[in-house]
Scaffold this motif. Structure first.
Motif, PDB file in Angstrom:
ATOM      1  N   THR A   1       4.112  -1.568  -8.999  1.00 50.22           N
ATOM      2  CA  THR A   1       4.169  -0.560  -7.939  1.00 50.22           C
ATOM      3  C   THR A   1       3.600  -1.111  -6.638  1.00 50.22           C
ATOM      4  N   GLN A   2       4.253  -0.757  -5.544  1.00 52.38           N
ATOM      5  CA  GLN A   2       3.753  -1.129  -4.219  1.00 52.38           C
ATOM      6  C   GLN A   2       4.017   0.036  -3.280  1.00 52.38           C
ATOM      7  N   ASN A   3       2.950   0.596  -2.716  1.00 54.60           N
ATOM      8  CA  ASN A   3       3.112   1.699  -1.768  1.00 54.60           C
ATOM      9  C   ASN A   3       3.861   1.213  -0.532  1.00 54.60           C
ATOM     10  N   GLY A   4       4.640   2.115   0.056  1.00 58.01           N
ATOM     11  CA  GLY A   4       5.337   1.790   1.284  1.00 58.01           C
ATOM     12  C   GLY A   4       4.377   1.846   2.462  1.00 58.01           C
ATOM     13  N   ARG A   5       4.637   1.040   3.465  1.00 60.05           N
ATOM     14  CA  ARG A   5       3.803   1.044   4.677  1.00 60.05           C
ATOM     15  C   ARG A   5       4.693   1.086   5.909  1.00 60.05           C
ATOM     16  N   PHE A   6       4.199   1.759   6.920  1.00 61.41           N
ATOM     17  CA  PHE A   6       4.895   1.773   8.198  1.00 61.41           C
ATOM     18  C   PHE A   6       3.875   1.925   9.310  1.00 61.41           C
ATOM     19  N   THR A   7       4.292   1.560  10.497  1.00 57.26           N
ATOM     20  CA  THR A   7       3.440   1.738  11.664  1.00 57.26           C
ATOM     21  C   THR A   7       4.094   2.769  12.576  1.00 57.26           C
ATOM     22  N   ALA A   8       3.259   3.509  13.261  1.00 59.25           N
ATOM     23  CA  ALA A   8       3.737   4.511  14.214  1.00 59.25           C
ATOM     24  C   ALA A   8       2.616   4.834  15.189  1.00 59.25           C
ATOM     25  N   ASN A   9       2.962   4.966  16.446  1.00 53.56           N
ATOM     26  CA  ASN A   9       2.001   5.352  17.478  1.00 53.56           C
ATOM     27  C   ASN A   9       1.915   6.877  17.515  1.00 53.56           C
ATOM     28  N   LEU A  10       1.215   7.442  16.556  1.00 51.71           N
ATOM     29  CA  LEU A  10       1.082   8.897  16.464  1.00 51.71           C
ATOM     30  C   LEU A  10      -0.180   9.358  17.181  1.00 51.71           C
ATOM     31  N   PRO A  11      -0.181  10.587  17.665  1.00 43.53           N
ATOM     32  CA  PRO A  11      -1.396  11.127  18.283  1.00 43.53           C
ATOM     33  C   PRO A  11      -2.542  11.160  17.272  1.00 43.53           C
ATOM     34  N   GLU A  12      -3.748  11.106  17.766  1.00 40.18           N
ATOM     35  CA  GLU A  12      -4.932  11.130  16.901  1.00 40.18           C
ATOM     36  C   GLU A  12      -4.952  12.356  15.996  1.00 40.18           C
ATOM     37  N   SER A  13      -4.433  13.470  16.477  1.00 38.84           N
ATOM     38  CA  SER A  13      -4.414  14.703  15.687  1.00 38.84           C
ATOM     39  C   SER A  13      -3.546  14.578  14.439  1.00 38.84           C
ATOM     40  N   CYS A  14      -2.686  13.589  14.374  1.00 39.70           N
ATOM     41  CA  CYS A  14      -1.790  13.395  13.222  1.00 39.70           C
ATOM     42  C   CYS A  14      -2.400  12.497  12.151  1.00 39.70           C
ATOM     43  N   GLN A  15      -3.494  11.855  12.441  1.00 39.24           N
ATOM     44  CA  GLN A  15      -4.032  10.885  11.496  1.00 39.24           C
ATOM     45  C   GLN A  15      -4.573  11.527  10.221  1.00 39.24           C
ATOM     46  N   LEU A  16      -5.152  12.704  10.319  1.00 40.20           N
ATOM     47  CA  LEU A  16      -5.674  13.367   9.127  1.00 40.20           C
ATOM     48  C   LEU A  16      -4.544  13.879   8.237  1.00 40.20           C
ATOM     49  N   THR A  17      -3.543  14.476   8.830  1.00 40.54           N
ATOM     50  CA  THR A  17      -2.378  14.964   8.079  1.00 40.54           C
ATOM     51  C   THR A  17      -1.106  14.491   8.786  1.00 40.54           C
ATOM     52  N   PRO A  18      -0.673  13.263   8.480  1.00 40.57           N
ATOM     53  CA  PRO A  18       0.493  12.701   9.161  1.00 40.57           C
ATOM     54  C   PRO A  18       1.757  13.548   9.019  1.00 40.57           C
ATOM     55  N   THR A  19       1.878  14.302   7.937  1.00 40.73           N
ATOM     56  CA  THR A  19       3.097  15.103   7.758  1.00 40.73           C
ATOM     57  C   THR A  19       3.197  16.249   8.762  1.00 40.73           C
ATOM     58  N   ASP A  20       2.128  16.516   9.518  1.00 41.48           N
ATOM     59  CA  ASP A  20       2.226  17.485  10.608  1.00 41.48           C
ATOM     60  C   ASP A  20       3.083  16.938  11.755  1.00 41.48           C
ATOM     61  N   CYS A  21       3.184  15.618  11.848  1.00 38.39           N
ATOM     62  CA  CYS A  21       3.928  14.983  12.935  1.00 38.39           C
ATOM     63  C   CYS A  21       5.152  14.219  12.447  1.00 38.39           C
ATOM     64  N   LEU A  22       5.323  14.145  11.135  1.00 37.13           N
ATOM     65  CA  LEU A  22       6.446  13.406  10.575  1.00 37.13           C
ATOM     66  C   LEU A  22       7.312  14.325   9.724  1.00 37.13           C
ATOM     67  N   ASN A  23       8.592  14.162   9.844  1.00 36.01           N
ATOM     68  CA  ASN A  23       9.519  14.889   8.997  1.00 36.01           C
ATOM     69  C   ASN A  23       9.936  13.946   7.873  1.00 36.01           C
ATOM     70  N   VAL A  24       9.459  14.227   6.673  1.00 37.36           N
ATOM     71  CA  VAL A  24       9.823  13.453   5.490  1.00 37.36           C
ATOM     72  C   VAL A  24      10.265  14.439   4.413  1.00 37.36           C
ATOM     73  N   PRO A  25      11.214  14.059   3.570  1.00 39.94           N
ATOM     74  CA  PRO A  25      11.627  14.979   2.505  1.00 39.94           C
ATOM     75  C   PRO A  25      10.463  15.252   1.553  1.00 39.94           C
ATOM     76  N   ASP A  26      10.542  16.368   0.834  1.00 40.89           N
ATOM     77  CA  ASP A  26       9.490  16.707  -0.123  1.00 40.89           C
ATOM     78  C   ASP A  26       9.482  15.763  -1.322  1.00 40.89           C
ATOM     79  N   PHE A  27      10.644  15.228  -1.657  1.00 42.45           N
ATOM     80  CA  PHE A  27      10.751  14.324  -2.802  1.00 42.45           C
ATOM     81  C   PHE A  27      11.977  13.433  -2.616  1.00 42.45           C
ATOM     82  N   ILE A  28      12.054  12.415  -3.455  1.00 37.70           N
ATOM     83  CA  ILE A  28      13.218  11.539  -3.491  1.00 37.70           C
ATOM     84  C   ILE A  28      13.552  11.308  -4.969  1.00 37.70           C
ATOM     85  N   THR A  29      14.831  11.222  -5.278  1.00 42.56           N
ATOM     86  CA  THR A  29      15.258  10.962  -6.653  1.00 42.56           C
ATOM     87  C   THR A  29      15.933   9.599  -6.702  1.00 42.56           C
ATOM     88  N   VAL A  30      15.438   8.770  -7.609  1.00 37.95           N
ATOM     89  CA  VAL A  30      15.961   7.416  -7.780  1.00 37.95           C
ATOM     90  C   VAL A  30      16.233   7.219  -9.260  1.00 37.95           C
TER      91      VAL A  30
END
Length: 158
Positions: A84-113
């Protein structure tokens, strides 16, 4: 008396000029486009790993420890999960998004593979680096094979 008549005449000309000017005015609409440059970029793909399943079990689930990518709470047909390897990405998000990034990011609730459902979380690592990981479940026996899917992450403004 002459001075008063002249003063009234000057005032009348000035008022008439103002009225004529006011009739020649217009309102202009001003538009602007503001874009946030978050420079969202994937730096490491998310690899769920190799999931070994006991085919006599119809379901299973496992929870991930996001810190070291090890799974615990293996139940049902899941025997082991490795690589297993967690995914990583970089983004210049506001400081307010660092505690809960999903407040500023739209990601699906789940993925099926490949019949495996992964409900995931997103967390702030440091600076502009973020990580994504997931818990695994299945309710019917997945087929053997190698699978891949795409996960779309989008910056949103509130």
């Amino acid at each position: 008396m002459k001075n008063y008549i002249l003063l009234i005449g000057v005032a009348g000309v000035a008022l008439g000029s103002y009225c004529a000017y006011a009739g020649n005015s217009a309102t202009m609409t001003v538009t602007a486009t503001i874009a946030h440059d978050v420079s969202l970029s994937v730096t490491r793909a998310w690899n769920i790993g190799t999931i070994t399943i006991n085919p006599s079990e119809e379901s299973g689930d496992a929870l991930i420890n996001k810190g070291d990518t090890s799974y615990y709470g293996l139940t049902g047909g899941i025997i082991s999960i490795t690589g297993t390897q967690n995914g990583r990405f970089t983004a210049n998000l506001p400081e307010s998004c660092q505690l809960t990034p999903t407040d500023c990011l739209n990601v699906p609730d789940f993925i099926t593979v490949g019949g495996i459902r992964s409900d995931f979380g997103v967390g702030h690592i440091s600076g502009s680096t973020y990580e994504i990981w997931g818990d695994i479940t299945y309710d019917s026996l997945p087929q053997e094979g190698e699978y891949s899917a795409s996960l779309f992450i989008e910056y949103i403004t509130n």
